[in-house]
Scaffold this motif. Structure first.
Motif, PDB file in Angstrom:
ATOM      1  N   GLU A 193       0.831  -1.201   0.000  1.00 47.08           N
ATOM      2  CA  GLU A 193       0.000   0.000   0.000  1.00 47.08           C
ATOM      3  C   GLU A 193       0.869   1.257   0.000  1.00 47.08           C
ATOM      4  O   GLU A 193       1.991   1.254   0.512  1.00 47.08           O
ATOM      5  CB  GLU A 193      -0.912   0.062   1.233  1.00 47.08           C
ATOM      6  CG  GLU A 193      -1.864  -1.092   1.385  1.00 47.08           C
ATOM      7  CD  GLU A 193      -1.327  -2.162   2.302  1.00 47.08           C
ATOM      8  OE1 GLU A 193      -2.133  -2.900   2.893  1.00 47.08           O
ATOM      9  OE2 GLU A 193      -0.084  -2.260   2.420  1.00 47.08           O
ATOM     10  N   SER A 194       0.320   2.333  -0.538  1.00 41.95           N
ATOM     11  CA  SER A 194       0.973   3.635  -0.499  1.00 41.95           C
ATOM     12  C   SER A 194      -0.080   4.719  -0.600  1.00 41.95           C
ATOM     13  O   SER A 194      -1.250   4.433  -0.908  1.00 41.95           O
ATOM     14  CB  SER A 194       1.995   3.770  -1.632  1.00 41.95           C
ATOM     15  OG  SER A 194       1.359   3.667  -2.892  1.00 41.95           O
ATOM     16  N   GLY A 212      -0.849   7.036   1.892  1.00 41.42           N
ATOM     17  CA  GLY A 212      -1.335   7.578   3.151  1.00 41.42           C
ATOM     18  C   GLY A 212      -0.604   8.854   3.527  1.00 41.42           C
ATOM     19  O   GLY A 212       0.364   9.248   2.885  1.00 41.42           O
ATOM     20  N   LEU A 218      -5.319   6.172  -1.960  1.00 38.58           N
ATOM     21  CA  LEU A 218      -4.458   5.063  -1.594  1.00 38.58           C
ATOM     22  C   LEU A 218      -4.298   4.135  -2.787  1.00 38.58           C
ATOM     23  O   LEU A 218      -5.241   3.943  -3.558  1.00 38.58           O
ATOM     24  CB  LEU A 218      -5.045   4.294  -0.420  1.00 38.58           C
ATOM     25  CG  LEU A 218      -5.370   5.103   0.840  1.00 38.58           C
ATOM     26  CD1 LEU A 218      -5.859   4.162   1.942  1.00 38.58           C
ATOM     27  CD2 LEU A 218      -4.193   5.931   1.294  1.00 38.58           C
ATOM     28  N   CYS A 239      -2.713   0.189  -3.991  1.00 35.31           N
ATOM     29  CA  CYS A 239      -2.342  -1.146  -3.538  1.00 35.31           C
ATOM     30  C   CYS A 239      -1.724  -1.869  -4.729  1.00 35.31           C
ATOM     31  O   CYS A 239      -2.442  -2.310  -5.629  1.00 35.31           O
ATOM     32  CB  CYS A 239      -3.567  -1.884  -3.015  1.00 35.31           C
ATOM     33  SG  CYS A 239      -3.277  -3.599  -2.545  1.00 35.31           S
ATOM     34  N   TYR A 283      -5.406  -1.027   5.191  1.00 41.49           N
ATOM     35  CA  TYR A 283      -4.829  -2.229   4.617  1.00 41.49           C
ATOM     36  C   TYR A 283      -5.622  -2.649   3.379  1.00 41.49           C
ATOM     37  O   TYR A 283      -6.852  -2.581   3.378  1.00 41.49           O
ATOM     38  CB  TYR A 283      -4.885  -3.384   5.612  1.00 41.49           C
ATOM     39  CG  TYR A 283      -4.137  -3.152   6.896  1.00 41.49           C
ATOM     40  CD1 TYR A 283      -4.776  -2.562   7.983  1.00 41.49           C
ATOM     41  CD2 TYR A 283      -2.812  -3.547   7.036  1.00 41.49           C
ATOM     42  CE1 TYR A 283      -4.104  -2.351   9.179  1.00 41.49           C
ATOM     43  CE2 TYR A 283      -2.139  -3.349   8.223  1.00 41.49           C
ATOM     44  CZ  TYR A 283      -2.790  -2.747   9.282  1.00 41.49           C
ATOM     45  OH  TYR A 283      -2.120  -2.549  10.471  1.00 41.49           O
ATOM     46  N   THR A 322      -0.928   1.399   5.328  1.00 38.48           N
ATOM     47  CA  THR A 322      -0.483   2.780   5.161  1.00 38.48           C
ATOM     48  C   THR A 322      -1.314   3.657   6.091  1.00 38.48           C
ATOM     49  O   THR A 322      -2.528   3.497   6.174  1.00 38.48           O
ATOM     50  CB  THR A 322      -0.595   3.235   3.694  1.00 38.48           C
ATOM     51  OG1 THR A 322      -0.035   4.544   3.546  1.00 38.48           O
ATOM     52  CG2 THR A 322      -2.030   3.245   3.192  1.00 38.48           C
ATOM     53  N   GLN A 323      -0.651   4.553   6.807  1.00 36.45           N
ATOM     54  CA  GLN A 323      -1.329   5.342   7.836  1.00 36.45           C
ATOM     55  C   GLN A 323      -2.020   6.555   7.220  1.00 36.45           C
ATOM     56  O   GLN A 323      -1.429   7.298   6.430  1.00 36.45           O
ATOM     57  CB  GLN A 323      -0.313   5.813   8.879  1.00 36.45           C
ATOM     58  CG  GLN A 323      -0.899   6.700   9.962  1.00 36.45           C
ATOM     59  CD  GLN A 323      -1.863   5.960  10.874  1.00 36.45           C
ATOM     60  OE1 GLN A 323      -1.649   4.790  11.196  1.00 36.45           O
ATOM     61  NE2 GLN A 323      -2.938   6.640  11.282  1.00 36.45           N
TER      62      GLN A 323
END
Length: 122
Positions: free
Chosen positions: A6-7, A9, A20, A22, A95, A116-117
Motif C-alpha cells: 500500500e501507499s 497515506g 491510496l 495497492c 490495509y 499505510t497510515q
C-alpha cells in the motif's frame, strides 16, 4: 502467492482527499477480489470497501459510502481507494487485501499488505 504494497497515506485536514494505492505482485491479482480495511488504535479491524475481480461490483461500509471510491486497474496490477471529504474519525491504518472471491469479512482474506497510515486532523 500474492504480495501487496500500500501507499498514498499521510496527514490531511478534515475535508481533504487522499488516494491510496495497492500494488500487487503475482499473476493472479487480476482474477481476485480486493478489499480495503482499516484499524484505529484500540479498535478492531473494520471493512471499508471491496471490489470484485473486474471492477463490475463494489461494496462500501455505511460510514464511507458516498465519500470513498474503490477501483482497480488490472493492467497495472493495482487497486485504489479514493477518499474524499475525510473526517477525523477516518484516521486509521489502512490495509488492502485480496482473495479469489471478494468479501466484506477480513478473516476470509488470504493476502494482506503492510498498511499505510491515514491521519485526518480537525
Amino acid at each position: 502467492q500474492v504480495q501487496l504494497v500500500e501507499s498514498g497515506g499521510g496527514l490531511v485536514q478534515a475535508g481533504g482527499s487522499l488516494r491510496l494505492s495497492c500494488a500487487a505482485s503475482g499473476r493472479t491479482f487480476g482474477n481476485y477480489g480486493m478489499g480495503w480495511f482499516r484499524q484505529a488504535p484500540g479498535k478492531e479491524r473494520e471493512f471499508v470497501a471491496a471490489i470484485n475481480w473486474n471492477g463490475g461490483a463494489t461494496a462500501y461500509a455505511d460510514s464511507v459510502k458516498g465519500r470513498f471510491t474503490i477501483s482497480r486497474d488490472n493492467a497495472k496490477n493495482t487497486g485504489y481507494l479514493q477518499m474524499n471529504s475525510l473526517k477525523p474519525e477516518d484516521t486509521a491504518m489502512y490495509y488492502c487485501a485480496t482473495r479469489p472471491r471478494w468479501s466484506a469479512y477480513a478473516n476470509r482474506y488470504d493476502y494482506w499488505g503492510q498498511g499505510t497510515q491515514v491521519t485526518v486532523s480537525s
